[in-house]
Each structure stands twice: as structure tokens, then as C-alpha cells.
Design an enzyme around this catalytic site. Sequence first.
Site, PDB file in Angstrom:
ATOM      1  N   HIS A   1     -11.267  57.205  68.328  1.00  0.00           N
ATOM      2  CA  HIS A   1     -10.212  56.056  68.760  1.00  0.00           C
ATOM      3  C   HIS A   1      -8.932  56.314  67.946  1.00  0.00           C
ATOM      4  CE1 HIS A   1      -8.263  52.179  67.069  1.00  0.00           C
ATOM      5  NE2 HIS A   1      -8.705  51.570  66.019  1.00  0.00           N
TER       6      HIS A   1
ATOM      7  N   HIS B   1      -9.492  53.500  78.062  1.00  0.00           N
ATOM      8  CA  HIS B   1      -9.589  52.970  76.781  1.00  0.00           C
ATOM      9  C   HIS B   1     -11.107  52.043  77.354  1.00  0.00           C
ATOM     10  CE1 HIS B   1      -8.252  49.570  75.604  1.00  0.00           C
ATOM     11  NE2 HIS B   1      -7.002  51.138  74.835  1.00  0.00           N
TER      12      HIS B   1
ATOM     13  N   ASP C   1      -2.319  58.219  73.677  1.00  0.00           N
ATOM     14  CA  ASP C   1      -2.576  58.385  72.228  1.00  0.00           C
ATOM     15  C   ASP C   1      -2.020  59.538  73.113  1.00  0.00           C
ATOM     16  OD1 ASP C   1      -3.135  57.281  69.721  1.00  0.00           O
ATOM     17  OD2 ASP C   1      -5.602  57.630  70.153  1.00  0.00           O
TER      18      ASP C   1
END
Length: 380
Positions: free
Chosen positions: A219, A258, A309
Site C-alpha cells: 500500500h 493496482h 507511488d
Amino acid sequence: MTTKPGAGLAGITAGETAISSVGKEGMGLNYRGYSIYELAEHASFEEVAYLLIRGKLPTSQQLKVYIRHLMSLRNLPDALKTVLELTPGQSHPMDVLRSGCSVLGTLEPETPENDEYHIADRLIATFPGMLLYWYHYHQNGKKIDTNVSNESTAGYFLHLLHLKEPEPLQTRAMDVSLILYAEHEFNASTFAARVTASTGADFYSAICSAIGTLRGPLHGGANEQAMELIEKFTSPDEAQTQLHEMLKNKSLIMGFGHRVYKTSDPRSNVIKHWSKLLADSVNDQILYPVSERIEKIMWDEKRLFPNLDFYSASAYHFCGIPTNMFTPIFVFARTAGWAAHIIEQRQNNKLIRPLAEYTGPSPRPYVPVEQRVSSSIQDS
Ligand code: ACO
């Protein structure tokens, strides 16, 4: 072992929300109906936090008052400073925020007067100061004053980190990054916050659950690991050779893929644009080209795309931010989304308690300890 349909709650709708909608094909992420592209282009993080927590965009007067309010909430209680001083200097900064949140919850517990809206604002206002008070105390032996006058959360964080006025380009890049990280429907940390809130627990407990959940590398922790990957390589060609090797060995490449998006992460191109601007501003010739090469290989080889990210990692690095502060920045932003979800959960609460499919032994009689015999070498 094969993964069963629905494992990890994949594809399961676990509740309703009016806070954000996540487009399944990598398009159309909206916060309360507003496209993140428009918000990232025109809004500030504070405007977005107001929108998420209070449900509507502020007027210009409301925004001014809100910014002043957040600024007025930046002071850290002395007892919290003492705890930060006693927290080991080699701790992970996510642990510092999780503990800091918990300590604030003991000093300023939730009450009808100190309500959920006030605590949400207080945490947004104090998280950067908590982290950087602890950081400067342990790194430089300085007890910094966390009441500096930058209006934006982004500028405030950069100012406290570098102990000087931040550059406008870096401040705006951070501001956009906070907008992009602020909210994302039923992601793992938000779901954890909602589960905790659904038991009737206090606001701080729900945020502590969320911070702990965000910390993991699948995460929020992925942005730190993406940086560790990118900075290993001295050229795009070296990255290419080693990445092929990693993929052959079935390594997970952090910052890619994802659970919900299948073709792209709508936030990625926005932060990539800012990463490029920052790369040019520091005349970077390695990290950005390496990142682009990794992106190309991941698409060519695995049809996997960068998530938020991946380019956040280089963007933060170009702002001079230590890698282990990347996930804490996610906390600064996502506290707005978590707060909105805790408030929404409480407004129409039902204890979140799903069922499990039992896979253990059939019912069997208890065997008294003196009659038990070991059944294998490992048992002996
Ligand atoms: N690198 C290499 N292979 C990958 C990656 C990756 N980053 N992501 C998925 N895959 C592969 C898996 O190995 C799997 O292959 P297989 O079918 O041959 O076993 C296939 O793609 C499907 O992947 P799952 O893990 O089943 O997909 P899931 O939906 O469970 O995982 C997740 C999503 C956890 C994000 C995954 O893509 C991953 O681990 N990515 C790296 C961590 C990361 O970047 N996390 C950040 C998430 S976004 C955020 O927090 C802002």
C-alpha cells in the site's frame, strides 16, 4: 495455491460512499464529483481537505478562515514533544506518526467539544510538525519551533524539513501530490479506519488503524520501495538489464500495478509531469530517465503501469525529502480522506463484521494433555 475469486475482497463492493468514485478503467477519479485533474490543476490541498471533510468546496472567505484555522492548530503540546524526544531516532517515521497520533488522543481525547471535525483539522495541522520535531531533535539535536508561517501544508512541511523558505516549484509540486494522495475510496487503510470507526471507537483509534495499514509495502510503503529501486541504477540501460532479470525471477516491482485500475492510474501522469519539472530544475540526468525506462519495460513485458507511488518517489527525492518520509507524506494527505470516511461511517453506522469460510478440522474431542502423543518428528 490458487487464488480464489474474491480473495482479498477483490471485486467485492463492501459498502456505499459519497466521497469519491474510482473509475475502473483508469479514468475518472472524482472527489465528491470533482475530477482530480481539475483539482490538481486549480485547487490547493487545503481546499480539497475542506471539500472532502465538509462535503463542499469552500468559498474564498471560508478557505481563508480554514487556512488560518489550520495554521493556528500547529502547536505541539509539551507532553507530545517529550514523547517525540524519547522515541528512538532510528524508528521508522510511520511509527512516529502512529505513536504521535495515539499520544495526542490521550492529551486531547474526543469529546462533544473536541469533536471529529476539530480532531481531523488538528491532525492535518500537526502531523508535519510531529514528524519534523522528532527528526530534527534526533538528527541535529535541535528542538525546532513548529509554528512557522507558511500558509500551505506543503510549504509548511518543506520549510520545517529544510529549515528555510521552500522554493515555489517544490511547494506547488508537493501541494499537487497532497491533492492526489488525499482520497481513494475503499483502499486498505481507509477500510481499516472504517472498520475501527464501525465499532464505535474514538477518532484517533481509527486514524491509528489507518496509519498502521498504510505502512505496508503493498500500500503506501510502495513509494519508499520504488525509490530504493530507482536509485540502484546508474543508467537506463543498467535498469533495463537488471529489471529483466528481476522480472525473470518473478520479483514484485514496487510502484506498479493496482487492485482496481486495470490499464492506468489516473493520478500517475499528473505526478509524472511534476516529477519531470522537478528533475529539470535540479538538472537530473539519471533518476528520471531511469524511471521512464522502467515504466516502458513494465508495460512492454507485463502490461503493468505505474501507480501514483512510482513517480511520487522521484518527485519527492528532487525536493530533498529523505526516502523514509515518503509514506508519512501520504499520511499528511490521506488524513483528509480518512477523516471524511470516519465521519461518513458514523453517520450511517453498522458494525463491519463479515463472515469467513472455515477450512480447519471437523469437530473432534478434546484430548487431555497427559494423553497426547506426538504425531511427527517436528512435534517432539
Ligand atoms: N510487479 C510485478 N508483477 C506484478 C506487480 C508488480 N508491481 N503487480 C502485479 N503483478 C503481477 C502479479 O505477480 C500477478 O502475476 P501472476 O498472475 O503471474 O501471479 C498479477 O500481476 C496480478 O497481481 P496481483 O498481486 O494478484 O494483483 P492484486 O490486485 O492483488 O495486487 C497490488 C495489486 C498489491 C497493488 C500489486 O499490483 C502490487 O503488489 N504492486 C506493487 C506494490 C505497489 O505498488 N503498491 C501501491 C499500490 S497503489 C497505492 O497505494 C497508492
